[in-house]
Each structure stands twice: as structure tokens, then as C-alpha cells.
Motif scaffolding. Sequence first.
Motif, PDB file in Angstrom:
ATOM      1  N   TYR A  85       4.635   7.679  12.572  1.00 18.35           N
ATOM      2  CA  TYR A  85       4.958   6.511  13.391  1.00 18.35           C
ATOM      3  C   TYR A  85       6.450   6.210  13.279  1.00 18.35           C
ATOM      4  O   TYR A  85       6.997   6.198  12.167  1.00 18.35           O
ATOM      5  CB  TYR A  85       4.181   5.286  12.909  1.00 18.35           C
ATOM      6  N   ARG A  86       7.080   5.928  14.407  1.00 15.51           N
ATOM      7  CA  ARG A  86       8.484   5.536  14.378  1.00 15.51           C
ATOM      8  C   ARG A  86       8.591   4.015  14.387  1.00 15.51           C
ATOM      9  O   ARG A  86       7.986   3.341  15.238  1.00 15.51           O
ATOM     10  CB  ARG A  86       9.255   6.097  15.571  1.00 15.51           C
ATOM     11  N   ILE A  87       9.337   3.489  13.423  1.00 18.10           N
ATOM     12  CA  ILE A  87       9.599   2.059  13.347  1.00 18.10           C
ATOM     13  C   ILE A  87      11.067   1.844  13.704  1.00 18.10           C
ATOM     14  O   ILE A  87      11.965   2.396  13.062  1.00 18.10           O
ATOM     15  CB  ILE A  87       9.326   1.509  11.932  1.00 18.10           C
ATOM     16  N   GLU A  88      11.328   1.050  14.731  1.00 17.57           N
ATOM     17  CA  GLU A  88      12.698   0.820  15.165  1.00 17.57           C
ATOM     18  C   GLU A  88      13.431  -0.085  14.176  1.00 17.57           C
ATOM     19  O   GLU A  88      12.829  -0.891  13.454  1.00 17.57           O
ATOM     20  CB  GLU A  88      12.704   0.208  16.557  1.00 17.57           C
ATOM     21  N   ALA A  89      14.753   0.050  14.155  1.00 21.38           N
ATOM     22  CA  ALA A  89      15.596  -0.620  13.156  1.00 21.38           C
ATOM     23  C   ALA A  89      15.343  -2.123  13.013  1.00 21.38           C
ATOM     24  O   ALA A  89      15.229  -2.619  11.891  1.00 21.38           O
ATOM     25  CB  ALA A  89      17.062  -0.351  13.475  1.00 21.38           C
ATOM     26  N   PRO A  90      15.220  -2.895  14.099  1.00 22.00           N
ATOM     27  CA  PRO A  90      15.053  -4.344  13.933  1.00 22.00           C
ATOM     28  C   PRO A  90      13.765  -4.737  13.200  1.00 22.00           C
ATOM     29  O   PRO A  90      13.656  -5.856  12.699  1.00 22.00           O
ATOM     30  CB  PRO A  90      15.036  -4.866  15.376  1.00 22.00           C
ATOM     31  N   ARG A  91      12.791  -3.813  13.135  1.00 19.07           N
ATOM     32  CA  ARG A  91      11.489  -4.127  12.531  1.00 19.07           C
ATOM     33  C   ARG A  91      11.287  -3.471  11.167  1.00 19.07           C
ATOM     34  O   ARG A  91      10.248  -3.647  10.545  1.00 19.07           O
ATOM     35  CB  ARG A  91      10.373  -3.651  13.463  1.00 19.07           C
ATOM     36  N   VAL A  92      12.267  -2.715  10.698  1.00 20.93           N
ATOM     37  CA  VAL A  92      12.082  -1.928   9.480  1.00 20.93           C
ATOM     38  C   VAL A  92      11.749  -2.797   8.276  1.00 20.93           C
ATOM     39  O   VAL A  92      10.792  -2.543   7.543  1.00 20.93           O
ATOM     40  CB  VAL A  92      13.324  -1.059   9.199  1.00 20.93           C
ATOM     41  N   ALA A  93      12.516  -3.837   8.030  1.00 23.61           N
ATOM     42  CA  ALA A  93      12.302  -4.679   6.848  1.00 23.61           C
ATOM     43  C   ALA A  93      10.921  -5.319   6.876  1.00 23.61           C
ATOM     44  O   ALA A  93      10.216  -5.360   5.856  1.00 23.61           O
ATOM     45  CB  ALA A  93      13.385  -5.747   6.766  1.00 23.61           C
ATOM     46  N   GLU A  94      10.508  -5.817   8.043  1.00 20.34           N
ATOM     47  CA  GLU A  94       9.201  -6.455   8.178  1.00 20.34           C
ATOM     48  C   GLU A  94       8.070  -5.472   7.926  1.00 20.34           C
ATOM     49  O   GLU A  94       7.109  -5.776   7.214  1.00 20.34           O
ATOM     50  CB  GLU A  94       9.075  -7.057   9.581  1.00 20.34           C
ATOM     51  N   VAL A  95       8.186  -4.281   8.503  1.00 25.84           N
ATOM     52  CA  VAL A  95       7.131  -3.287   8.344  1.00 25.84           C
ATOM     53  C   VAL A  95       7.080  -2.771   6.912  1.00 25.84           C
ATOM     54  O   VAL A  95       6.000  -2.556   6.353  1.00 25.84           O
ATOM     55  CB  VAL A  95       7.323  -2.123   9.344  1.00 25.84           C
ATOM     56  N   ARG A  96       8.248  -2.590   6.295  1.00 23.93           N
ATOM     57  CA  ARG A  96       8.263  -2.135   4.895  1.00 23.93           C
ATOM     58  C   ARG A  96       7.579  -3.144   3.987  1.00 23.93           C
ATOM     59  O   ARG A  96       6.852  -2.769   3.062  1.00 23.93           O
ATOM     60  CB  ARG A  96       9.710  -1.903   4.439  1.00 23.93           C
ATOM     61  N   GLU A  97       7.793  -4.424   4.227  1.00 24.32           N
ATOM     62  CA  GLU A  97       7.136  -5.453   3.424  1.00 24.32           C
ATOM     63  C   GLU A  97       5.618  -5.388   3.609  1.00 24.32           C
ATOM     64  O   GLU A  97       4.849  -5.472   2.647  1.00 24.32           O
ATOM     65  CB  GLU A  97       7.653  -6.839   3.815  1.00 24.32           C
ATOM     66  N   TYR A  98       5.176  -5.213   4.855  1.00 21.21           N
ATOM     67  CA  TYR A  98       3.743  -5.081   5.148  1.00 21.21           C
ATOM     68  C   TYR A  98       3.149  -3.860   4.451  1.00 21.21           C
ATOM     69  O   TYR A  98       2.084  -3.934   3.833  1.00 21.21           O
ATOM     70  CB  TYR A  98       3.558  -4.972   6.664  1.00 21.21           C
ATOM     71  N   LEU A  99       3.851  -2.744   4.507  1.00 17.91           N
ATOM     72  CA  LEU A  99       3.346  -1.510   3.906  1.00 17.91           C
ATOM     73  C   LEU A  99       3.325  -1.596   2.384  1.00 17.91           C
ATOM     74  O   LEU A  99       2.406  -1.063   1.747  1.00 17.91           O
ATOM     75  CB  LEU A  99       4.199  -0.327   4.353  1.00 17.91           C
ATOM     76  N   ASP A 100       4.307  -2.250   1.801  1.00 17.45           N
ATOM     77  CA  ASP A 100       4.325  -2.379   0.346  1.00 17.45           C
ATOM     78  C   ASP A 100       3.113  -3.161  -0.144  1.00 17.45           C
ATOM     79  O   ASP A 100       2.554  -2.868  -1.196  1.00 17.45           O
ATOM     80  CB  ASP A 100       5.613  -3.060  -0.108  1.00 17.45           C
ATOM     81  N   ILE A 101       2.691  -4.157   0.620  1.00 17.13           N
ATOM     82  CA  ILE A 101       1.488  -4.922   0.252  1.00 17.13           C
ATOM     83  C   ILE A 101       0.244  -4.067   0.458  1.00 17.13           C
ATOM     84  O   ILE A 101      -0.656  -4.043  -0.379  1.00 17.13           O
ATOM     85  CB  ILE A 101       1.404  -6.208   1.090  1.00 17.13           C
ATOM     86  N   ARG A 102       0.209  -3.346   1.558  1.00 11.60           N
ATOM     87  CA  ARG A 102      -0.981  -2.576   1.908  1.00 11.60           C
ATOM     88  C   ARG A 102      -1.136  -1.307   1.083  1.00 11.60           C
ATOM     89  O   ARG A 102      -2.243  -0.947   0.674  1.00 11.60           O
ATOM     90  CB  ARG A 102      -0.923  -2.214   3.404  1.00 11.60           C
ATOM     91  N   GLU A 103      -0.030  -0.613   0.805  1.00 12.44           N
ATOM     92  CA  GLU A 103      -0.113   0.734   0.265  1.00 12.44           C
ATOM     93  C   GLU A 103       0.372   0.895  -1.180  1.00 12.44           C
ATOM     94  O   GLU A 103       0.113   1.927  -1.792  1.00 12.44           O
ATOM     95  CB  GLU A 103       0.714   1.693   1.148  1.00 12.44           C
ATOM     96  N   ILE A 104       1.068  -0.075  -1.728  1.00 14.34           N
ATOM     97  CA  ILE A 104       1.826   0.213  -2.932  1.00 14.34           C
ATOM     98  C   ILE A 104       0.987   0.208  -4.210  1.00 14.34           C
ATOM     99  O   ILE A 104       1.471   0.615  -5.269  1.00 14.34           O
ATOM    100  CB  ILE A 104       3.010  -0.793  -3.061  1.00 14.34           C
ATOM    101  N   ASN A 105      -0.256  -0.239  -4.183  1.00 17.71           N
ATOM    102  CA  ASN A 105      -1.084  -0.283  -5.380  1.00 17.71           C
ATOM    103  C   ASN A 105      -1.344   1.134  -5.899  1.00 17.71           C
ATOM    104  O   ASN A 105      -2.278   1.806  -5.500  1.00 17.71           O
ATOM    105  CB  ASN A 105      -2.414  -0.979  -5.090  1.00 17.71           C
ATOM    106  N   GLY A 106      -0.495   1.579  -6.830  1.00 15.05           N
ATOM    107  CA  GLY A 106      -0.635   2.922  -7.367  1.00 15.05           C
ATOM    108  C   GLY A 106       0.124   3.984  -6.593  1.00 15.05           C
ATOM    109  O   GLY A 106       0.183   5.129  -7.015  1.00 15.05           O
ATOM    110  N   TYR A 107       0.703   3.611  -5.460  1.00 20.08           N
ATOM    111  CA  TYR A 107       1.421   4.566  -4.626  1.00 20.08           C
ATOM    112  C   TYR A 107       2.930   4.385  -4.773  1.00 20.08           C
ATOM    113  O   TYR A 107       3.409   3.276  -4.983  1.00 20.08           O
ATOM    114  CB  TYR A 107       1.042   4.398  -3.150  1.00 20.08           C
ATOM    115  N   THR A 108       3.657   5.463  -4.642  1.00 21.52           N
ATOM    116  CA  THR A 108       5.107   5.407  -4.659  1.00 21.52           C
ATOM    117  C   THR A 108       5.651   6.031  -3.378  1.00 21.52           C
ATOM    118  O   THR A 108       4.969   6.808  -2.706  1.00 21.52           O
ATOM    119  CB  THR A 108       5.691   6.148  -5.881  1.00 21.52           C
ATOM    120  N   ILE A 109       6.899   5.689  -3.065  1.00 21.02           N
ATOM    121  CA  ILE A 109       7.516   6.148  -1.825  1.00 21.02           C
ATOM    122  C   ILE A 109       8.167   7.514  -2.030  1.00 21.02           C
ATOM    123  O   ILE A 109       8.903   7.725  -2.989  1.00 21.02           O
ATOM    124  CB  ILE A 109       8.556   5.127  -1.344  1.00 21.02           C
TER     125      ILE A 109
END
Length: 228
Positions: A85-109
Amino acid sequence: MPAASVDSDAEFWLFGYGSLIWKPPPHYDKRIPGFVTGYVRRFWQDHRGTPEAPGRVVTLIERSFWETLTDHHDSTADKVWGTAYRIEAPRVAEVREYLDIREINGYTIHYTPFYPSDGSPTIKALVYIGTPENDQFVGPQPPQQLAEHIQKSIGPSGPNKDYLLSLEEALDGLSPDSGDDHVKDLATRVRNLEKEASGAEDRAVNGIAVANEPKKVGSRDEQEEMEK
């Protein structure tokens, strides 16, 4: 592959190989099916269910490490299919915050080359991986044992089996070559367990029904007495 930072002023691509395939992130403007190489997808990460009985979700295992393990599913395709999925620059920070909540439990980037199925140029994609060092990493299990665990686990995200069966369906829909034998074998085992459970329930219900049927009696008085 080590973790790296993302410039919040630049767009980025996200590779989804699990639930992100059918539950995409917000604010993406382009979705491309394709694959990565050098990894193996396995249901070896705790993430759903309850703390007492956690369910299983997929993670990526570096192929070089996987080859050192004793895996009951001892063969795998060279490609791990999923969706970028491509995330455009103006939305990057918002989407990263959403993904960190959704995916970060035990996961690393991590970052990995992503190969679009249409043959267009390779993309550098961000991916969340549950590495063997994290506390939720389970490692190899006998397939039937793993299927039984998935079949019975239920948590805030719903039945664990729904995750497995949704992943199988999503992968089959990406490409004629995108099916995953590990996922498909577990899904088949879970469906068989569901049939067995349903059959046992039907037999139990029918047994109760038979037991409760009125017995034939020899006189009207005896019949009336039984029905009181």
C-alpha cells in the motif's frame, strides 16, 4: 534486516502479508499485489485470543534462519505473497501511529524489496515482523496441534479461526500462484475440526431427543400418567 526510520515528509510503501491484505490501513492511495523473497510465512506469533490462551497470527521468518529449524511444514515457496500500500506524505505520520497501535505488539519495523505482480519496478516497502527474539514468538509446532489451538482460541479480535480462513481466502484472491501451503494446510485442518465438532454436537442433540421421546405403554392410564 535492521529497523530504520521513516521521513514523515515522504511517502512510504507498506507490505501486508497477514490481516493487512484484507483489512488495509487508512489513507492509502494505491494497492498492489506482489511478493517478497528471502522469508517464510508462519503462524508462529502470539497476538490474538486472551493472555491465558493466546491465538496465533503470522509472522515472517528469515529463510536462512528458518532453514536451521525443524519445521513440520518442511517446504515452502520462494515467494511470500501479499499486498503493498502506498501512503502519501501528508498522511504518513497518522498512518504510522495507527499501524504502531495495530501491529507493534511483538513486531518490529523492517524494510524489504517488494516485487509487484505486474512486473513494474521493485519497491522498498516497510514491513512489520515478529522476530524470534520477541516474547510472543512461538516457533515450530506440529500442524494438528497448531490447528487445534487456532480452532478453539477466541479473543477481543474474534475467533482465531476467522483470521486463518480470511488469510487463506485473501491470498487465493491475489494471483493464481499466491496460495500458501502452510496457511492452506492449517485452514483445511481447522475446517475438519469444525466438521467434527458439529457432528459431535448433532449426535449429542439427537441422543437427547431420542432419550426424551415418550415410551410406548400398554394402557391409556399409563400413557396419561407418563404425560403428567
